[in-house]
Design an enzyme around this catalytic site. Structure first.
Site, PDB file in Angstrom:
ATOM      1  N   TYR A   1       0.847  -1.190   0.000  1.00  0.00           N
ATOM      2  CA  TYR A   1       0.000   0.000   0.000  1.00  0.00           C
ATOM      3  C   TYR A   1       0.886   1.244   0.000  1.00  0.00           C
ATOM      4  CZ  TYR A   1      -4.922  -1.207   0.424  1.00  0.00           C
ATOM      5  OH  TYR A   1      -6.208  -1.602   0.162  1.00  0.00           O
TER       6      TYR A   1
ATOM      7  N   GLU B   1      -0.647   4.850  -0.328  1.00  0.00           N
ATOM      8  CA  GLU B   1      -1.491   6.030  -0.500  1.00  0.00           C
ATOM      9  C   GLU B   1      -0.690   7.290  -0.201  1.00  0.00           C
ATOM     10  OE1 GLU B   1      -6.007   4.964   0.540  1.00  0.00           O
ATOM     11  OE2 GLU B   1      -4.589   4.509   2.160  1.00  0.00           O
TER      12      GLU B   1
ATOM     13  N   ASP C   1      -8.620  14.557 -23.579  1.00  0.00           N
ATOM     14  CA  ASP C   1      -8.543  13.119 -23.318  1.00  0.00           C
ATOM     15  C   ASP C   1      -7.910  12.478 -24.540  1.00  0.00           C
ATOM     16  OD1 ASP C   1      -8.957  10.423 -22.989  1.00  0.00           O
ATOM     17  OD2 ASP C   1     -11.023  10.597 -22.309  1.00  0.00           O
TER      18      ASP C   1
ATOM     19  N   THR D   1      -5.093   6.919 -21.109  1.00  0.00           N
ATOM     20  CA  THR D   1      -4.806   5.580 -20.626  1.00  0.00           C
ATOM     21  C   THR D   1      -3.362   5.271 -21.001  1.00  0.00           C
ATOM     22  OG1 THR D   1      -5.676   4.682 -22.697  1.00  0.00           O
ATOM     23  CG2 THR D   1      -7.165   4.711 -20.790  1.00  0.00           C
TER      24      THR D   1
ATOM     25  N   LYS E   1      -3.802   0.864 -24.962  1.00  0.00           N
ATOM     26  CA  LYS E   1      -4.211   1.286 -26.307  1.00  0.00           C
ATOM     27  C   LYS E   1      -2.983   1.497 -27.195  1.00  0.00           C
ATOM     28  CE  LYS E   1      -8.646   3.278 -24.853  1.00  0.00           C
ATOM     29  NZ  LYS E   1      -8.587   3.413 -23.385  1.00  0.00           N
TER      30      LYS E   1
ATOM     31  N   ARG F   1      -2.601  -1.749 -18.501  1.00  0.00           N
ATOM     32  CA  ARG F   1      -3.884  -1.073 -18.352  1.00  0.00           C
ATOM     33  C   ARG F   1      -3.795  -0.106 -17.177  1.00  0.00           C
ATOM     34  NH1 ARG F   1      -7.872  -3.162 -21.357  1.00  0.00           N
ATOM     35  NH2 ARG F   1      -9.428  -2.073 -20.090  1.00  0.00           N
TER      36      ARG F   1
END
Length: 478
Positions: free
Chosen positions: A64, A66, A241, A270, A273, A279
């Site tokens: 983790y 954060e 975008d 992203t 693509k 991803r």
């Protein structure tokens, strides 16, 4: 990395998986076989390199982290700091951006971070803190209306879904359409092309806080200098975008006014693509928005996926090579070859062609809906996705088009001749498919009938090309 080393690594990994859940190992093997044996033409899909894929399968998944680099809510994050710093460094250098935020898990996450950063930067309201303390799934339409009111009824102007925009560009059922009072701009009804004067007129009338540019199914390039001029005239923030065409920006196919990064206040994307990474998502920002974007966690996100950030760093490093630039150019060249192949066979393309990585084929001339065409092609091993066309009479579910992209097959080594053949195969299937009927005997938008032998013929011709351009050549699973 040698083929034998890659093969050994994956074979042993699958053995470990099979020792716990053999069905998952088998499904993984089958997925590779299925991808090797089909023509993948989904514009949003690609094939990541073995190095990128392997990077995701490490113990970074267990950590983790954060917060941000050097400011984590958990101890022991020094190696995650290294990973995130490297990913951001590569991204800044790759795209020429002042700031890069590599934590978003997806493109939608990246857009949410950008939207809330704009609101935090440009709007002062204590209601923002109230919203962050609530469970978003429990918010009613009245809550959203109150939020819009508290934030000054902020407005967003984005490209409509049927013109090629994305769900997150203000589509009403999407959270972007609930966060903002939204309107949409379309394309010229005759040409299907963006009309910048019409966009400017709508912006002057609507006066949005956010002007969203970019697309998921628009087969042309965009002049982002003009979009910035429109945004500046009405005092809007320009958000772009570029999820679909980020690889063409990274590969220097889109430069000058077609490169969004110098003109947009915030650019989202992203990382898969056309960029051919794992991803995930990313936000690039000008300096005035950097501090707000950097609060993506805890504003929108929770713990970042450290193993995916590591894979992003590897993918960005791959994209900073001349080999990737050559690949990006071939994506665009191959899209033109595919479009020319369709046009020479009498097919109807939205905008009459392409100058990016995708082609939008209107299948209504074949007497089919997009759903029927998508399903018939899948029967023949051609993987596409149905997509709306401008003013689509069949709506967003059945549609009148199919969207086709060249990044994945370009990764496999397909070139001009192969994409011309692909166009021939698709026309062969669609020309020999008829719409079915409903139980009541009327025309169906879903069922279809493919003439006998067509799927087998197309599959056999596809196999010849696929065998010449194997996926992950040299990878043999023991």
């Amino acid at each position: 990395m040698t083929d034998s080393l890659i093969s050994s690594a994956y074979s042993q990994a699958l053995e470990v998986i099979a020792s716990v859940e053999p069905r998952i190992a088998e499904a993984t093997r089958q997925e590779l076989a299925d991808q090797r044996g089909s023509l993948k033409l989904i514009a949003s899909e690609n094939y990541a390199s073995p190095a990128v894929l392997m990077t995701m399968g490490t113990w970074f998944s267990d950590k983790y982290a954060e917060g941000t680099v050097g400011h984590r809510f958990y101890a022991g994050c020094q190696n995650v700091d290294t990973v995130e710093s490297l990913a951001a460094e590569h991204a800044r250098e790759l795209f020429g951006a002042p700031y890069a935020y590599v934590q978003p898990h997806s493109g939608i996450d990246a857009n949410l971070v950008a939207f809330w950063s704009i609101l935090a930067n440009r709007v002062e309201s204590p209601y923002l803190e109230k919203l962050q303390a609530k469970n978003v799934n429990e918010l009613t339409e009245a809550d959203w209306e109150s939020l819009r009111h508290e934030l000054g009824n902020q407005r967003l102007l984005g490209m409509s879904l049927d013109a090629g925009g994305h769900l997150t560009h203000g589509f009403r059922p999407n959270i972007s359409g609930k966060m903002f009072h939204q309107q949409q701009y379309g394309t010229d009804p005759e040409t299907g092309l963006l009309d910048y004067d019409a966009v400017a007129a709508k912006a002057r009338e609507f006066k949005p806080l956010v002007l969203v540019a970019g697309y998921s199914a628009y087969p042309r390039r965009v002049n982002f200098a003009k979009m910035r001029e429109i945004a500046d005239e009405v005092g809007a923030v320009l958000m772009v975008d570029m999820a679909h065409f980020a690889g063409l920006v990274a590969g220097k196919v889109f430069t000058g006014e077609e490169d969004p990064v110098p003109f947009a206040h915030l650019t989202t994307t992203t990382t898969h693509k056309s960029l051919r990474g794992p991803r995930g998502g990313m936000v690039l920002a000008q300096e005035e928005f950097a501090a707000d974007v950097d609060r993506g966690c805890p504003m929108v996100l929770g713990g970042p996926l450290s193993h995916v950030m590591a894979a992003k760093a590897v993918a960005f490093a791959e994209a900073r090579t001349t080999e990737f630039q050559d690949y990006a150019q071939r994506i665009a060249d191959n899209a033109k070859s595919l479009a020319e192949g369709f046009l020479s066979r009498g097919a109807n393309l939205v905008t009459g062609g392409t100058d990016n990585h995708l082609v939008l084929l209107d299948v209504s001339s074949f007497g089919l809906t997009g759903r029927q065409a998508e399903s018939a092609l899948l029967d023949a091993g051609v993987v596409t996705n149905r997509n709306s066309v401008p003013a689509d009479p069949n709506g967003a579910w059945y549609t009148s088009g199919i969207r086709l992209g060249t990044p994945a097959l370009t990764t496999r080594g397909f070139g001009h001749d192969e994409f011309d053949t692909v166009a021939d195969l698709i026309v062969d299937v669609l020309s020999n498919t008829e719409a079915g009927t409903t139980k009541a005997g009327g025309p169906s938008k879903a069922s279809y009938v493919v003439a006998d032998g067509v799927a087998e013929r197309v599959t056999a011709r596809s196999a010849e090309m696929l065998d010449k351009h194997p996926l992950y050549p040299g990878l043999v699973l023991g």
